[in-house]
Design an enzyme around this catalytic site. Sequence first.
Site, PDB file in Angstrom:
ATOM      1  N   HIS A  10      15.813   6.854  10.340  1.00 22.14           N
ATOM      2  CA  HIS A  10      16.039   6.965   8.894  1.00 22.14           C
ATOM      3  C   HIS A  10      15.071   7.972   8.270  1.00 22.14           C
ATOM      4  O   HIS A  10      14.013   8.285   8.821  1.00 22.14           O
ATOM      5  CB  HIS A  10      15.871   5.595   8.225  1.00 22.14           C
ATOM      6  CG  HIS A  10      14.486   5.038   8.376  1.00 22.14           C
ATOM      7  ND1 HIS A  10      13.429   5.439   7.583  1.00 22.14           N
ATOM      8  CD2 HIS A  10      13.977   4.137   9.242  1.00 22.14           C
ATOM      9  CE1 HIS A  10      12.333   4.806   7.950  1.00 22.14           C
ATOM     10  NE2 HIS A  10      12.636   4.002   8.969  1.00 22.14           N
ATOM     11  N   THR A  13      10.430   6.846   3.552  1.00 18.50           N
ATOM     12  CA  THR A  13      10.298   5.906   2.441  1.00 18.50           C
ATOM     13  C   THR A  13       8.907   6.084   1.841  1.00 18.50           C
ATOM     14  O   THR A  13       8.043   6.742   2.433  1.00 18.50           O
ATOM     15  CB  THR A  13      10.442   4.445   2.917  1.00 18.50           C
ATOM     16  OG1 THR A  13       9.287   4.113   3.712  1.00 18.50           O
ATOM     17  CG2 THR A  13      11.716   4.233   3.735  1.00 18.50           C
ATOM     18  N   ASN A  16       6.472   4.915   4.391  1.00 21.52           N
ATOM     19  CA  ASN A  16       6.201   5.920   5.429  1.00 21.52           C
ATOM     20  C   ASN A  16       5.187   6.935   4.911  1.00 21.52           C
ATOM     21  O   ASN A  16       4.247   7.302   5.617  1.00 21.52           O
ATOM     22  CB  ASN A  16       7.465   6.692   5.826  1.00 21.52           C
ATOM     23  CG  ASN A  16       8.469   5.890   6.605  1.00 21.52           C
ATOM     24  OD1 ASN A  16       9.659   5.985   6.323  1.00 21.52           O
ATOM     25  ND2 ASN A  16       8.038   5.123   7.585  1.00 21.52           N
ATOM     26  N   ARG A  59      17.170   1.438   4.145  1.00 28.23           N
ATOM     27  CA  ARG A  59      16.750   2.813   4.447  1.00 28.23           C
ATOM     28  C   ARG A  59      17.644   3.445   5.514  1.00 28.23           C
ATOM     29  O   ARG A  59      17.901   4.653   5.473  1.00 28.23           O
ATOM     30  CB  ARG A  59      15.277   2.872   4.829  1.00 28.23           C
ATOM     31  CG  ARG A  59      14.840   2.035   6.019  1.00 28.23           C
ATOM     32  CD  ARG A  59      13.305   1.965   6.085  1.00 28.23           C
ATOM     33  NE  ARG A  59      12.789   1.213   7.207  1.00 28.23           N
ATOM     34  CZ  ARG A  59      12.436  -0.065   7.163  1.00 28.23           C
ATOM     35  NH1 ARG A  59      12.571  -0.753   6.043  1.00 28.23           N
ATOM     36  NH2 ARG A  59      11.932  -0.657   8.239  1.00 28.23           N
ATOM     37  N   GLU A  84      14.725  -2.690  12.561  1.00 28.06           N
ATOM     38  CA  GLU A  84      13.372  -2.428  13.035  1.00 28.06           C
ATOM     39  C   GLU A  84      12.723  -3.717  13.514  1.00 28.06           C
ATOM     40  O   GLU A  84      13.136  -4.823  13.147  1.00 28.06           O
ATOM     41  CB  GLU A  84      12.538  -1.805  11.903  1.00 28.06           C
ATOM     42  CG  GLU A  84      11.112  -1.460  12.270  1.00 28.06           C
ATOM     43  CD  GLU A  84      10.975  -0.467  13.414  1.00 28.06           C
ATOM     44  OE1 GLU A  84      11.304  -0.819  14.565  1.00 28.06           O
ATOM     45  OE2 GLU A  84      10.511   0.657  13.162  1.00 28.06           O
ATOM     46  N   GLU A  86      10.273  -6.726  13.644  1.00 27.83           N
ATOM     47  CA  GLU A  86       9.566  -7.508  12.634  1.00 27.83           C
ATOM     48  C   GLU A  86       8.090  -7.514  13.009  1.00 27.83           C
ATOM     49  O   GLU A  86       7.732  -7.909  14.121  1.00 27.83           O
ATOM     50  CB  GLU A  86      10.127  -8.929  12.576  1.00 27.83           C
ATOM     51  CG  GLU A  86      11.559  -8.950  12.074  1.00 27.83           C
ATOM     52  CD  GLU A  86      12.126 -10.349  11.956  1.00 27.83           C
ATOM     53  OE1 GLU A  86      11.333 -11.313  11.831  1.00 27.83           O
ATOM     54  OE2 GLU A  86      13.353 -10.473  11.990  1.00 27.83           O
ATOM     55  N   HIS A 141      15.625   2.876  13.474  1.00 30.63           N
ATOM     56  CA  HIS A 141      14.215   2.885  13.080  1.00 30.63           C
ATOM     57  C   HIS A 141      13.337   3.360  14.229  1.00 30.63           C
ATOM     58  O   HIS A 141      13.671   3.181  15.398  1.00 30.63           O
ATOM     59  CB  HIS A 141      13.814   1.477  12.642  1.00 30.63           C
ATOM     60  CG  HIS A 141      14.733   0.933  11.603  1.00 30.63           C
ATOM     61  ND1 HIS A 141      14.506   1.112  10.262  1.00 30.63           N
ATOM     62  CD2 HIS A 141      15.913   0.264  11.696  1.00 30.63           C
ATOM     63  CE1 HIS A 141      15.499   0.563   9.571  1.00 30.63           C
ATOM     64  NE2 HIS A 141      16.364   0.045  10.422  1.00 30.63           N
TER      65      HIS A 141
END
Length: 190
Positions: A10, A13, A16, A59, A84, A86, A141
């Site tokens: 992705h 964000t 990120n 995302r 993604e 956890e 991800h």
Amino acid sequence: MVTEICLVRHGETDWNARALIQGSTDIPLNDTGRNQARAAAGMLQQERWDALYASTMIRAIETAEIIGEVLSLGPVTTDHNLREREYGIAEGMDIAERYRRFGEGPIPGAEEWDQVRKRGLEALEAIRRANPGQRVLAVAHGGLINALLGVISAGEIGSGKTVLKNASTNLIVWDGSWKVRWYNRTAEAA
């Protein structure tokens, strides 16, 4: 029958950009991430694609929708197994804090990497079975994609070795077994 899956990380964000661990926290793309998704779509537009998948996280869905719009490809099929990892109580922490608190040890509440790899491989198998002989885009991800690249390459690349850029593309091919054709390709965001 050869099936190709291009795993796309992705776009960026805000987390990120701040180097915070996102994991299962559902953070949307920022403007840079949207531009990265459009740039990736421009790069992917040079080839034919037959189907579009994404993780169930916003995302990834937003990245897939931008790519799908540019490529006139859709609708987006979501798959929970593309989510993604956890990261438990480490979500929202920066990397330095994560290592300061937990070192190389386990993170309380984090999903085990074996489970991430298992569900990622299940997602690949489901996509392959549903799209035999086709070329598929799957937006996911960094942690999940790197885990899969590690399994497929027998550890030559992947987790702990490869830092995947936002909106990078990673092509894997099934011809009786999975092979990595290329990884971590990006286009410059406009």
